[in-house]
Each structure stands twice: as C-alpha cells, then as structure tokens.
Design an enzyme around this catalytic site. Sequence first.
Site, PDB file in Angstrom:
ATOM      1  N   ASP A  34     -12.260 -15.113   6.634  1.00 20.37           N
ATOM      2  CA  ASP A  34     -11.079 -13.630   6.384  1.00 20.37           C
ATOM      3  C   ASP A  34     -10.304 -14.447   6.982  1.00 20.37           C
ATOM      4  O   ASP A  34      -9.857 -15.140   8.192  1.00 20.37           O
ATOM      5  CB  ASP A  34     -11.442 -12.103   6.297  1.00 20.37           C
ATOM      6  CG  ASP A  34     -12.371 -11.683   7.575  1.00 20.37           C
ATOM      7  OD1 ASP A  34     -12.042 -12.293   8.595  1.00 20.37           O
ATOM      8  OD2 ASP A  34     -13.285 -11.150   6.769  1.00 20.37           O
ATOM      9  N   LYS A  45      -9.304 -10.380   4.634  1.00 24.06           N
ATOM     10  CA  LYS A  45      -8.551  -9.603   3.520  1.00 24.06           C
ATOM     11  C   LYS A  45      -7.140  -8.591   4.356  1.00 24.06           C
ATOM     12  O   LYS A  45      -7.108  -9.094   5.476  1.00 24.06           O
ATOM     13  CB  LYS A  45      -9.490  -8.651   3.260  1.00 24.06           C
ATOM     14  CG  LYS A  45      -9.356  -8.130   4.926  1.00 24.06           C
ATOM     15  CD  LYS A  45     -10.671  -6.670   4.902  1.00 24.06           C
ATOM     16  CE  LYS A  45     -11.545  -5.758   6.069  1.00 24.06           C
ATOM     17  NZ  LYS A  45     -11.472  -6.450   6.955  1.00 24.06           N
ATOM     18  N   GLY A  93     -12.316 -11.803  15.967  1.00 20.94           N
ATOM     19  CA  GLY A  93     -13.296 -10.741  17.248  1.00 20.94           C
ATOM     20  C   GLY A  93     -14.950 -10.987  17.393  1.00 20.94           C
ATOM     21  O   GLY A  93     -14.623 -11.787  17.465  1.00 20.94           O
ATOM     22  N   THR A 150     -13.610  -9.589  21.616  1.00 21.25           N
ATOM     23  CA  THR A 150     -12.947  -8.665  20.152  1.00 21.25           C
ATOM     24  C   THR A 150     -11.263  -8.332  21.446  1.00 21.25           C
ATOM     25  O   THR A 150     -10.368  -8.703  22.209  1.00 21.25           O
ATOM     26  CB  THR A 150     -13.619  -7.291  20.923  1.00 21.25           C
ATOM     27  OG1 THR A 150     -12.159  -6.646  19.677  1.00 21.25           O
ATOM     28  CG2 THR A 150     -13.124  -6.154  22.104  1.00 21.25           C
ATOM     29  N   MET A 173      -5.166  -2.500  14.205  1.00 16.32           N
ATOM     30  CA  MET A 173      -4.796  -2.151  12.907  1.00 16.32           C
ATOM     31  C   MET A 173      -3.401  -1.286  13.320  1.00 16.32           C
ATOM     32  O   MET A 173      -3.367  -0.290  12.170  1.00 16.32           O
ATOM     33  CB  MET A 173      -5.702  -1.855  11.997  1.00 16.32           C
ATOM     34  CG  MET A 173      -6.708  -2.749  11.951  1.00 16.32           C
ATOM     35  SD  MET A 173      -8.144  -2.341  10.509  1.00 16.32           S
ATOM     36  CE  MET A 173      -9.109  -1.968  12.154  1.00 16.32           C
TER      37      MET A 173
HETATM   38  N1  SAH Z   1     -13.786  -7.003  15.273  1.00 15.29           N
HETATM   39  C1  SAH Z   1     -12.104  -7.523  15.044  1.00 15.29           C
HETATM   40  C2  SAH Z   1     -11.005  -6.493  14.839  1.00 15.29           C
HETATM   41  C3  SAH Z   1     -10.533  -6.820  13.617  1.00 15.29           C
HETATM   42  S1  SAH Z   1     -10.145  -5.345  12.802  1.00 15.29           S
HETATM   43  C4  SAH Z   1     -11.586  -7.642  16.763  1.00 15.29           C
HETATM   44  O1  SAH Z   1     -13.284  -7.623  17.317  1.00 15.29           O
HETATM   45  O2  SAH Z   1     -11.460  -8.671  17.149  1.00 15.29           O
HETATM   46  C5  SAH Z   1      -8.702  -5.951  13.042  1.00 15.29           C
HETATM   47  C6  SAH Z   1      -7.286  -5.813  14.047  1.00 15.29           C
HETATM   48  O3  SAH Z   1      -7.304  -6.521  15.228  1.00 15.29           O
HETATM   49  C7  SAH Z   1      -6.054  -6.276  13.812  1.00 15.29           C
HETATM   50  O4  SAH Z   1      -5.250  -5.249  12.903  1.00 15.29           O
HETATM   51  C8  SAH Z   1      -5.074  -6.385  15.129  1.00 15.29           C
HETATM   52  O5  SAH Z   1      -4.865  -4.707  14.887  1.00 15.29           O
HETATM   53  C9  SAH Z   1      -6.126  -6.403  16.122  1.00 15.29           C
HETATM   54  N2  SAH Z   1      -6.281  -8.136  16.138  1.00 15.29           N
HETATM   55  C10 SAH Z   1      -7.231  -9.177  16.010  1.00 15.29           C
HETATM   56  N3  SAH Z   1      -6.722  -9.997  16.549  1.00 15.29           N
HETATM   57  C11 SAH Z   1      -5.811  -9.697  17.409  1.00 15.29           C
HETATM   58  C12 SAH Z   1      -4.921 -10.803  18.030  1.00 15.29           C
HETATM   59  N4  SAH Z   1      -4.985 -12.184  17.990  1.00 15.29           N
HETATM   60  N5  SAH Z   1      -3.461 -10.182  18.402  1.00 15.29           N
HETATM   61  C13 SAH Z   1      -3.328  -8.981  18.036  1.00 15.29           C
HETATM   62  N6  SAH Z   1      -4.007  -7.865  17.638  1.00 15.29           N
HETATM   63  C14 SAH Z   1      -5.178  -8.744  16.788  1.00 15.29           C
END
Ligand code: SAH
Length: 468
Positions: free
Chosen positions: A248, A270, A302, A331, A383
Amino acid sequence: MEFLPLFHSLDGRQVLVVGGGDIALRKARLLNEAGACLKVVAPHVHPSLRELIEKSGGRLEERKYTAGDCAGCVLIVAATDIESVNIQVSQEAKMLGLPVNVVDSPALCTVIFPAIIDRSPLIIAVSSGGDAPVLARLVRAKLESWIPAAYGQLAGLAKKFRSQVKRRFDDVQARRVFWEEVFQGEIGEKVLSGQALQAEHLLTKKLEGEVSAVRGEVYLVGAGPGDPDLLTFRALRLMQQADVVLYDRLVAPAILDMCRRDADRIYVGKKRSEHVVPQDQINQLLVDLARQGKRVLRLKGGDPFIFGRGGEEIEELAAQGIAFQVVPGITAASGCAAYAGIPLTHRDYAQSVRFITGHLKDDTCDLPWQDLTALGQTLVFYMGLVGLPIICEQLIRHGRAADTPAALIQQGTTAQQRVFTGTLKTLPQLVALHEVHAPTLIVVGEVVTLREKLAWFEGGQPAFNLDR
Ligand code: SAH
C-alpha cells in the site's frame, strides 16, 4: 592458494595457549567452543580466562613459557605481546611438526584463524591469508546478514532424515533434487521461521510421495517507516523470494525496489478515506493467490500489527487454513522518534508511552481524553494530521497544560523528514502555516524538549520550531 582451508576437530584434544591477556582469552573462548582441552601458560592471567579454564576443566600454568610446553598438544596458539616469546613458540612448534598460530604475525604461523560465520553445524570460514583481516571481517559481516540465523537448523533436519531419504532414493541425482526442493521451498521456509515440527511433518509427507499440489503461503511483513536500512533481515529475505507483492501507499518506493524483480506487484491502496481496494477484497485476494500456490508478500508500512489491519488479514487466512508468517517491522513511533531525537520514554519525563489513532470519524471524537492527560506519559498519535487542532484542543480542555511540548514529524526516517515542534497551543498554527505532507506522526509530552539536545538526523528538509 597460500593456505588450504581445513576444519579441525579439537574435541577433547589438548591445545596450548601461550599468553594470558585479552587476545589469549578470545582465542581460548573459541577453542573451548570447539571442544578443545585448554592448557594455558602465562605468568599473568586475565580473570575471565582463569574462570574459563576452571569451568572447562583446563590446565593453567602461571609461569613463563619454557621449551617442551608444546609436547602433547595438537595445536599451538601464541598470543603474547613479547615478540621473542612468540618466535620461540613458533620455532618449537614447527620443529615438532605441530600446527601453530601466532596472533597478528602471519609469518610465524603455519595455520591462521579465519573470520567465522557460525550456523552450526554449518560453518563458513573467511580468510585473507593474514594479509587483510579487516577485509575478511567485512566479508563476514555481509555473510552474517545474508545467511539466516536458523540456517544451520536446515542441516539438522537433513541429518535427521538423511538415511530415510537415502533408502527412498537410490539415485544420487534424485536425492540431490529432493534436498534442493526441501531447502529452497516451503519446508526450508518453515525451518527458518521457527516452525520445525511442521517442517518435519511436511518432509515426512514428501517422502511418502504425498506431494500435494504446490501450496502457497502468505508473508505478512512490516516494511518499517521508510528508510530501507530499517528493514529486518527476514523481511528482506522474504521480499526476495515472493512471487507476488501486495503493497500500500505507506511502503516507500525504495523498499519496493528491493523485492524480487520478476515478482508481480499489486497496489492495494490506501490514502486517507480513499481505499483503492476494500479490506475484505484484500483479504480475499490473499487467500486466492495463496490457493494458486503463490508465495504472497503482504508488505505493510511500519509494523503490521500496529494500526496496520494485519490482524484482520491473517484472521481470514487462518480461517481458510492458509499458511502464513508474520514479520514485525519498526513502527512509525519508534522510527520517527529515533530519527527526530525524541526518546519516547525517559526516566525524568515519561514512564509510559501510548500509541493512539487520531483518525477521527467526525468532529466529535470519542478518544478517552481523561486517560490521556496524566503526566509522565508520552502520547503518539498515528493518522492525526487532520485531527491535530481537535487533539490539541481536547487535551488542553481535559487538563493537560497548554504549554505541554508537542511535535509533528513528517515522513519520518526519510530524506523528506521534517519536524515541527511547539506546544499543544502553538503546534496546530505552526503546522497550518506550512504545506505538510503525509504521513505524519504527532508526539506529545515533555520528552519532546530533548530534541533540542538529541536531534542528529538532518533529512533533506528544514525543521521548524516555535518556542514555548
Ligand atoms: N503499521 C504502521 C502504521 C499504519 S497507520 C506502523 O506501524 O507504523 C498510518 C500512519 O502511520 C500514518 O498516518 C502516520 O501517522 C504513521 N506513519 C507511518 N509511517 C510514517 C512516517 N514515515 N513518518 C510519519 N508517520 C508515519
């Protein structure tokens, strides 16, 4: 070839180590791992070396080396810092026809220690013939990261089934093909992902000729927050063997590029509020592809189990009896915090940290604000960009001080990383003044102030901060 690599069985045999310092200790540890019986001669002995000798039932002679010490030993190691002693040991060993190693003096050696990659019983030895030990060590580091830690367990499996396989196939060629399929296919993968019993079960079935149609598997893999260097070894290995990749938007192109070149790639969304493929269709697609016998990589930004719906996807797989494995990723909270110089906990400021979704369904949001106001906790909102003003306002309204430090990290860990710091009161205005690109993460709590001292990663973008 200046040196012939051989593997030396030392089990229960006596090895002489001359010297009692750090280097002698390191060699003694290695020799002990190989089952050698240690005899150490040195006037002064490192306490840990003494302990090792006692524990392993070796012999310690606390005196200077004398002629005749080599007798009865199968290997001689000189690790003293006195050149004349090293030369004497080397000469006497050579005279007796015994293999001798003198640390850091290739000219005095008849044998040298390689850099070792230990996946017992599989052992890989790398040597530069003593010319460039650092280079040999670098090669070793590359191999260490390339060969899975559990690789040796494949040999264990082979040992267990060796005679059965021999009985089943007379032909050497057929045996070779059989083992290649085992190591490179589903069975090998089970061993590497820690499912040894299942591997044995499948191997038994394969031996009995019950070769069911190729069965697919799903790898649910966390790709980390963006920087490809933050992938795990296992993630990379599975990325390079998958037949098809479902990814995604959060997966960085640089990471996608590291997947097997000829793997099919399917984009499944998405963006916020724009799901390219609805979740239930993704779940079904995973099932269908695996049923076709494909190795399916479900690559997620993440960690797949943190706001990643990974749980929902594998629930469906489990219900349908499809094999899967889950690989954690770094993450966003860990990655962004580290690259922004904001420790999520700190003994002086925060004893706990909470990961919260800031994805608000509408303007009235139902987060447990009261729980979020306690001091001593760091809040991390995923988010949360759209909801930032509401989040800050609600935290203040429920009692968190308006001057509580807060940061917004854009595209953390990548070259586009930008960090905005302010307070619950000022951060929303600061962010509103700039064009901010998703994904972003919000961190609230006293720990944010540590960034002033601890910021180290520059990214390609300037940082912004509003003084409190
Ligand atoms: N599974 C992912 C999160 C998915 S939800 C994890 O563990 O990181 C998606 C949210 O993750 C985004 O809206 C943002 O808030 C955060 N996110 C993911 N990668 C990011 C990055 N490189 N920098 C800042 N926020 C990030």
